[in-house]
Design an enzyme around this catalytic site. Structure first.
Site, short mmCIF file in Angstrom:
data_model
loop_
_atom_site.label_atom_id
_atom_site.label_comp_id
_atom_site.label_asym_id
_atom_site.label_seq_id
_atom_site.Cartn_x
_atom_site.Cartn_y
_atom_site.Cartn_z
N LYS A 53 -17.94 1.98 46.46
CA LYS A 53 -17.17 2.60 47.56
C LYS A 53 -16.32 1.56 48.27
O LYS A 53 -15.17 1.82 48.63
CB LYS A 53 -18.13 3.30 48.52
CG LYS A 53 -18.77 4.54 47.89
CD LYS A 53 -19.95 5.12 48.66
CE LYS A 53 -20.62 6.19 47.80
NZ LYS A 53 -21.73 6.88 48.45
N GLN A 97 -25.84 6.33 53.22
CA GLN A 97 -26.22 6.48 51.81
C GLN A 97 -27.62 7.11 51.71
O GLN A 97 -28.57 6.63 52.32
CB GLN A 97 -26.19 5.11 51.12
CG GLN A 97 -26.48 5.13 49.64
CD GLN A 97 -25.35 5.73 48.81
OE1 GLN A 97 -24.21 5.85 49.24
NE2 GLN A 97 -25.67 6.13 47.60
N ASP A 120 -18.70 12.37 54.17
CA ASP A 120 -19.45 13.01 53.09
C ASP A 120 -19.43 14.53 53.16
O ASP A 120 -19.82 15.20 52.21
CB ASP A 120 -20.93 12.60 53.21
CG ASP A 120 -21.31 11.54 52.20
OD1 ASP A 120 -20.62 11.42 51.17
OD2 ASP A 120 -22.33 10.87 52.43
N1 LIG Z 1 -24.60 9.95 51.57
C1 LIG Z 1 -24.48 9.90 50.26
N2 LIG Z 1 -23.29 10.19 49.69
C2 LIG Z 1 -23.15 10.15 48.33
O1 LIG Z 1 -22.05 10.42 47.83
C3 LIG Z 1 -24.26 9.76 47.53
C4 LIG Z 1 -25.46 9.46 48.18
N3 LIG Z 1 -25.55 9.54 49.52
N4 LIG Z 1 -26.54 9.09 47.45
C5 LIG Z 1 -26.51 8.97 46.04
C6 LIG Z 1 -25.43 9.80 45.37
C7 LIG Z 1 -25.01 9.28 44.03
N5 LIG Z 1 -23.60 8.96 44.15
C8 LIG Z 1 -22.81 8.37 43.16
C9 LIG Z 1 -21.55 7.89 43.43
C10 LIG Z 1 -20.80 7.24 42.48
C11 LIG Z 1 -21.30 7.05 41.21
C12 LIG Z 1 -20.47 6.33 40.21
O2 LIG Z 1 -19.39 5.87 40.49
N6 LIG Z 1 -20.98 6.14 38.97
C13 LIG Z 1 -20.30 5.45 37.92
C14 LIG Z 1 -21.24 4.50 37.20
C15 LIG Z 1 -22.01 3.59 38.08
C16 LIG Z 1 -23.14 2.89 37.32
O3 LIG Z 1 -22.91 2.44 36.20
O4 LIG Z 1 -24.24 2.83 37.89
C17 LIG Z 1 -19.82 6.47 36.88
O5 LIG Z 1 -20.35 7.59 36.89
O6 LIG Z 1 -18.94 6.14 36.12
C18 LIG Z 1 -22.54 7.54 40.91
C19 LIG Z 1 -23.28 8.21 41.89
C20 LIG Z 1 -23.20 9.21 45.42
N7 LIG Z 1 -24.19 9.68 46.16
#
Ligand SMILES: Nc1nc(=O)c2c([nH]1)NC[C@@H]1CN(c3ccc(C(=O)N[C@@H](CCC(=O)O)C(=O)O)cc3)C=[N+]21
Length: 287
Positions: A53, A97, A120
């Site tokens: 982020k 988060q 969010d």
């Molecule tokens: N308040 C809050 N807001 C959220 O938006 C929130 C949260 N809590 N808690 C957890 C989940 C999970 N989440 C992700 C965001 C980006 C990827 C992301 O960018 N993933 C990459 C890969 C990252 C890697 O390799 O680990 C992809 O899918 O290509 C994944 C998961 C947001 N969340």
């Protein structure tokens, strides 16, 4: 048939480049959006997501404010940081988060946030506005799923959508977006209490898999030509991401979102979009 890839990484990059232009315009008027993140504890995945982020912020030219607390932080200590960000004029939007460590009351923390700074879209007032059809920041993952489907021209109007999962960040909130007149889909929400998941899946034009169960969606449960969005994030013994969708679904579906590289990057793009939207709204910019 081999499914076309719903490339979240490329789509997110295009969205962020448009956001960068809008940020330049805001800055020319003396307005500087800033995203805050509150990260509690030392979960490796959470640290990785939050780092992503902040990279996005740097990419589009917005300031980022990082607050980190140890896993031992108390409810009061976290609430204090939330109050600080509410009062910080440099922080125009922020996220806490999730999940927070055991014993912390997440809903109480979310309720304490200034709803105008809720990047969010998870503050109860904003989820309420969504139910009431009032403008509000949209929950990032559901919003990202819809933007990704629209990017590839997947028809939402009249589509039979089956959502698997009932978590707050996607399962419970995506039906609210998909059933708006602007999307006009018919939604079935399935969860662990669903008697015959396969029967629902087989009828679906669009499957949104957000159960967090590795390879839950099998090729034999997917209607040929369907669009399948893989939102689930589990990890194998090497820490590698395993989605909710079995790889064999690629041979049946018409569209599939990879994981990683699908909905994750879109979620992050929608987060910064919410921050830029809110900064423009506060400045009276009409788009
Ligand atoms: N308040 C809050 N807001 C959220 O938006 C929130 C949260 N809590 N808690 C957890 C989940 C999970 N989440 C992700 C965001 C980006 C990827 C992301 O960018 N993933 C990459 C890969 C990252 C890697 O390799 O680990 C992809 O899918 O290509 C994944 C998961 C947001 N969340």
């Amino acid at each position: 048939m081999t499914a076309q890839i719903l490339d979240g990484k490329a789509t997110a990059a295009a969205i962020k480049s448009e956001l960068a232009t809008r940020v330049q315009a805001l800055k020319a008027r003396g307005i500087a959006p800033g995203l805050g993140t509150v990260l509690v504890g030392d979960d490796v995945a959470s640290h990785k997501y939050v780092a992503g982020k902040h990279r996005d912020c740097a990419e589009i030219g917005i300031a980022s404010i990082q607050r980190e607390l140890p896993a031992t932080a108390t409810q009061e200590q976290i609430e204090e940081v939330v109050r600080e960000l509410n009062d910080d004029p440099d922080c125009t939007g922020y996220i806490v988060q999730l999940p927070l460590p055991k014993g912390i009351d997440e809903n109480r923390i979310l309720q304490l946030m200034d709803p105008a700074k809720d990047a969010d879209g998870l503050h109860p007032a904003n989820l309420g506005k969504l139910v009431l059809n009032e403008p509000a920041p949209l929950p990032c993952t559901p919003y990202g799923v819809i933007r990704l489907l629209r990017q590839y021209g997947v028809e939402l109007n009249g589509a039979e959508v089956v959502v698997v999962g009932r978590g707050v960040t996607i399962g419970r909130s995506i039906p609210l977006l998909l059933t708006r007149r602007s999307e006009n889909s018919t939604v079935t929400q399935c969860h662990t209490g669903t008697r015959d998941l396969s029967a629902h899946l087989r009828r679906a034009d669009i499957i949104v898999a957000a159960a967090g169960v590795p390879h839950l969606i099998k090729p034999e449960d997917v209607k040929p030509g369907a669009a399948v969005l893989d939102v689930g994030v589990s990890r194998d013994e090497h820490g590698k991401i395993v989605g909710d969708v079995h790889p064999g679904v690629r041979d049946v579906a018409a569209w599939i979102s990879p994981n990683p590289g699908g909905v994750g990057p879109m979620t992050r793009a929608m987060l910064v979009a919410n921050v830029v939207d809110a900064a423009e709204a506060a400045a009276g910019v009409t788009r």
